[in-house]
Design an enzyme around this catalytic site. Structure first.
Site, PDB file in Angstrom:
ATOM      1  N   VAL A 291       1.518  -1.757  -2.147  1.00 49.11           N
ATOM      2  CA  VAL A 291       1.905  -1.932  -0.753  1.00 49.11           C
ATOM      3  C   VAL A 291       1.519  -0.646  -0.038  1.00 49.11           C
ATOM      4  O   VAL A 291       1.579   0.439  -0.630  1.00 49.11           O
ATOM      5  CB  VAL A 291       3.427  -2.184  -0.632  1.00 49.11           C
ATOM      6  CG1 VAL A 291       3.927  -1.943   0.782  1.00 49.11           C
ATOM      7  CG2 VAL A 291       3.763  -3.606  -1.063  1.00 49.11           C
ATOM      8  N   CYS A 292       1.089  -0.774   1.213  1.00 47.83           N
ATOM      9  CA  CYS A 292       0.883   0.404   2.059  1.00 47.83           C
ATOM     10  C   CYS A 292      -0.195   1.301   1.443  1.00 47.83           C
ATOM     11  O   CYS A 292      -1.154   0.803   0.849  1.00 47.83           O
ATOM     12  CB  CYS A 292       2.243   1.098   2.211  1.00 47.83           C
ATOM     13  SG  CYS A 292       2.418   2.258   3.570  1.00 47.83           S
ATOM     14  N   THR A 293      -0.051   2.609   1.543  1.00 42.32           N
ATOM     15  CA  THR A 293      -1.089   3.516   1.064  1.00 42.32           C
ATOM     16  C   THR A 293      -1.214   3.530  -0.459  1.00 42.32           C
ATOM     17  O   THR A 293      -2.102   4.199  -1.001  1.00 42.32           O
ATOM     18  CB  THR A 293      -0.832   4.957   1.552  1.00 42.32           C
ATOM     19  OG1 THR A 293       0.413   5.418   1.029  1.00 42.32           O
ATOM     20  CG2 THR A 293      -0.776   5.019   3.069  1.00 42.32           C
TER      21      THR A 293
END
Lengths: 261, 261
Positions: free
Chosen positions: B133-135
């Protein structure tokens, strides 16, 4: 933010200090413009109920306090313990925001615990905003803070709110004067952004929404009893039945204490 | 769930045990039907990146491991520390799911840390699903796990993915073979439910969605750069500029190591 509201709140805080000279609670003046947000943490709470709003409050650079009965780390649903920053005794007497997360078993324990109810009632009476996500509103209700207010909760217990004098509204986030209550678990993100707009303005809330990329695209249309259908909702109600009945007992007992007819 | 896939995965786990006789990693057979999910935790991670999927995995009754370089609790963005359950050395060699959350500063540190990259690469090679998820996807990319795969990331760094051989797709959840990557922070809930459907079936994922009342109603239409508009997106890019440039340097260095032209 609305400076007039904030300044009158600071004044109320000073008055509270004068009126409670013997209290051990923190009385230091708060930083102007940095809202003080007290988040109740308790054993059995749902970590996501807390993390959604807390992420928003953190980006908002609010002055956040994680408040529990004692300083012992509290166990959450997912096995991650949360260390409180303040005990009930050390928590500020006056908060800009009192926030109560959910977690049904822990909520019921709190509804039956006089010390928890006293704490929630005392901080709720002075707070600028009295707020909750998920079953947290049952705790607000049991503390007498929702009598005569519109409010909501997790869909599977929201019908218990009227037992404590609230009017149930089946919306995701329900605002009535300074009470802001939200639906189950994930509603905390919608709630956090709505409250951020009230505290720091709509532009800032939108900036936070962009930072946390809140552009939800649920893979299924199953997130409410209406969307999921009666069979699915009934299966959950059956599974959670024993706990929901405990919550109902606690809500009825609270209603009697509060003189709800 | 698909028993054939799961059983071949168990077999692969046994083979991994035979092939790595000297490893300290846990080799005990996993409970059939209970997917083993290893979630990387690291200093500076965003707690909501972890909590969204973890809440879904927990209701799914998955066998969850919080894995870090050492057993020292790791600090997260919101000031709550997460205690790992397993160190890199003690983590299972073969996971059903490897999951990496985001948190840009911490992600960049991980992209520049050989031990973290070795761990992610070794578990990613054997896992049934390699996810983020995300970075977090930048860390997967730097470990060589996204070369030749479609993938996404937080909107403000997703353009860095091709530097490590991935094809960037600007969707909320991107699935390519066994790689499942998601957008920023709150995309973890959409991701968690999508993965729950793959692991335990769509009906169960819908049941979980109803339990966590995931029927989102964002107060504003500002959760993506497209919705928020260029001015808002550019303001965030400027604010996060120094960190994004560090991420770009780390991605370029990883691309060179990986032989990305």
């Amino acid at each position: 933010m609305d400076r007039r509201v904030f300044n009158s709140s600071v004044l109320a805080g000073s008055l509270a200090g004068l009126l409670l000279p013997g209290a051990q609670a923190e009385q230091a003046p708060r930083s102007l413009g940095k809202p003080v947000i007290g988040l109740l943490v308790y054993p059995g709470m749902i970590l996501l109920d807390l993390t959604g709003p807390l992420t928003v409050f953190n980006i908002m650079q609010a002055d956040v306090r994680l408040i529990a009965a004692s300083m012992t780390p509290v166990a959450t649903d997912v096995g991650i313990a949360v260390a409180p920053t303040h005990s009930f005794d050390a928590a500020p007497a006056e908060l800009d925001v009192l926030f109560v997360p959910g977690g049904l078993k822990g909520t019921v324990d709190g509804m039956n615990d006089a010390r928890t109810l006293d704490f929630v009632a005392s901080r709720g009476e002075l707070a600028r905003f009295v707020t909750s996500v998920c079953t947290g509103s049952l705790l607000l209700g049991a503390a007498g803070l929702l009598k005569g207010f519109n409010a909501t909760s997790h869909w599977y217990v929201r019908d218990l709110l009227p037992l404590m004098g609230a009017k149930m509204v089946a919306d995701r986030v329900v605002t009535d004067r300074n009470r802001v209550t939200a639906g189950g678990v994930t509603a905390g993100i919608d709630f956090g952004l709505a409250l951020a707009a009230k505290l720091t303005g709509e532009d800032n809330a939108k900036r936070i929404q962009l930072l946390i990329e809140y552009d939800p695209q649920p893979p299924f249309a199953a997130g409410s009893p209406e969307r999921a259908g009666a069979d699915s909702a009934n299966a959950v109600l059956t599974q959670r039945g024993p706990l929901i009945r405990q919550a109902e007992q606690a809500a009825r007992a609270a209603g009697q204490r509060l003189g709800v007819p």
